[in-house]
Scaffold this motif. Structure first.
Motif, PDB file in Angstrom:
ATOM      1  N   GLU A 138       0.841  -1.208   0.000  1.00  0.00           N
ATOM      2  CA  GLU A 138       0.000   0.000   0.000  1.00  0.00           C
ATOM      3  C   GLU A 138       0.870   1.250   0.000  1.00  0.00           C
ATOM      4  O   GLU A 138       1.904   1.289   0.672  1.00  0.00           O
ATOM      5  N   ARG A 139       0.439   2.225  -0.747  1.00  0.00           N
ATOM      6  CA  ARG A 139       1.154   3.497  -0.763  1.00  0.00           C
ATOM      7  C   ARG A 139       0.196   4.608  -0.372  1.00  0.00           C
ATOM      8  O   ARG A 139      -0.982   4.574  -0.747  1.00  0.00           O
ATOM      9  N   GLU A 150      -4.138   4.958   2.204  1.00  0.00           N
ATOM     10  CA  GLU A 150      -3.152   4.010   1.677  1.00  0.00           C
ATOM     11  C   GLU A 150      -3.853   3.047   0.730  1.00  0.00           C
ATOM     12  O   GLU A 150      -4.863   2.436   1.108  1.00  0.00           O
ATOM     13  N   THR A 160      -3.438   0.027  -2.629  1.00  0.00           N
ATOM     14  CA  THR A 160      -2.568  -0.840  -3.423  1.00  0.00           C
ATOM     15  C   THR A 160      -2.641  -0.393  -4.883  1.00  0.00           C
ATOM     16  O   THR A 160      -3.552   0.345  -5.271  1.00  0.00           O
ATOM     17  N   HIS A 166      -5.366   5.035  -7.766  1.00  0.00           N
ATOM     18  CA  HIS A 166      -4.198   5.914  -7.938  1.00  0.00           C
ATOM     19  C   HIS A 166      -4.286   6.742  -9.226  1.00  0.00           C
ATOM     20  O   HIS A 166      -3.616   7.758  -9.372  1.00  0.00           O
TER      21      HIS A 166
END
Ligand code: FES
Ligand code: FES
Length: 210
Positions: free
Chosen positions: A54-55, A69, A71, A118
């Motif tokens: 996860e970012r 967060e 993925t 994202h």
């Protein structure tokens, strides 16, 4: 006579509770969905370890900056529902067929089940929870649906509302047929299309009147 009074009271109470139910549905998509199979990406099978990293990213949701967060392969519907608590975003088919997950991205209706989270960093995301005014006043479309008592179970309502809001921004004075076409990417498994269109047409009228 006493029995007639009791029946009148009973009917009034039912109308009131149905109105309260619809208000909950149109304002925040609050509806229980027994029998619906949720197949969010967060529930998918095993993933490779790199895919599950996860970012931290930031999103603009309903006028607020939200840090979350995610993925790399996480869909926006899963992020909004499971991580940001915006459960007005429904997941019905999870494959771009039913429209239950519709949100506005930069004012355009999109299926959030089919967009990677994202990829919408920097975009303006609006869910049904952000449709009403900050003071809680319902959006004209929500008010129209409430006044027409549209929708049965209400599961599809948030998606229809968001699709209609996006469509009306480009065509504020549609015929009933045009509006039907505008929300044709949304399905209602209760088949309540006539009542839904009644509500949305009424909402379009309120929107024009300001
Ligand atoms: S859940 Fe996204 S289109 Fe059905
Ligand atoms: S009102 Fe039940 S799915 Fe549309």
């Amino acid at each position: 006579m006493a029995q007639a009074d009791a029946e009148t009271r009973d009917m009034a109470a039912k109308r009131l509770s149905r109105r309260a139910f619809i208000k909950g549905v149109v304002a925040a998509g609050a509806v229980s969905c027994a029998g619906v199979v949720f197949r969010g990406a967060g529930m998918a099978g095993p993933k490779s370890s790199s895919a599950s990293v996860e970012r931290l990213i930031s999103l603009s949701v309903n006028g607020q900056k939200r840090h979350v967060e995610v993925t790399a392969q996480e869909t926006l519907a899963v992020t909004l529902r499971n991580k940001l608590g915006l459960t007005g975003v429904k997941i019905g088919c999870d494959r771009a067929e039913c429209g239950a997950c519709t949100v506005l991205i930069d004012d355009v209706p999109r299926y959030s089940c089919s967009i990677l989270t994202h990829s919408v960093r920097g975009a303006k995301i609006l869910t049904v929870e952000g449709l009403a005014a900050p003071d809680g006043r319902l959006h004209p479309l929500q008010q129209g649906v409430l006044d027409e008592q549209g929708f049965q179970c209400g599961f599809c309502a948030p998606g229809f509302l968001m699709a209609a809001a996006g469509f009306l921004a480009t065509n504020p004075e549609p015929t009933r047929r045009e509006l039907a076409r505008g929300v044709s990417g949304n399905l209602c498994r209760c088949q309540d299309y006539d009542k839904i269109l009644d509500g949305l047409m009424r909402g379009a009228e309120y929107l024009r009147k300001g």
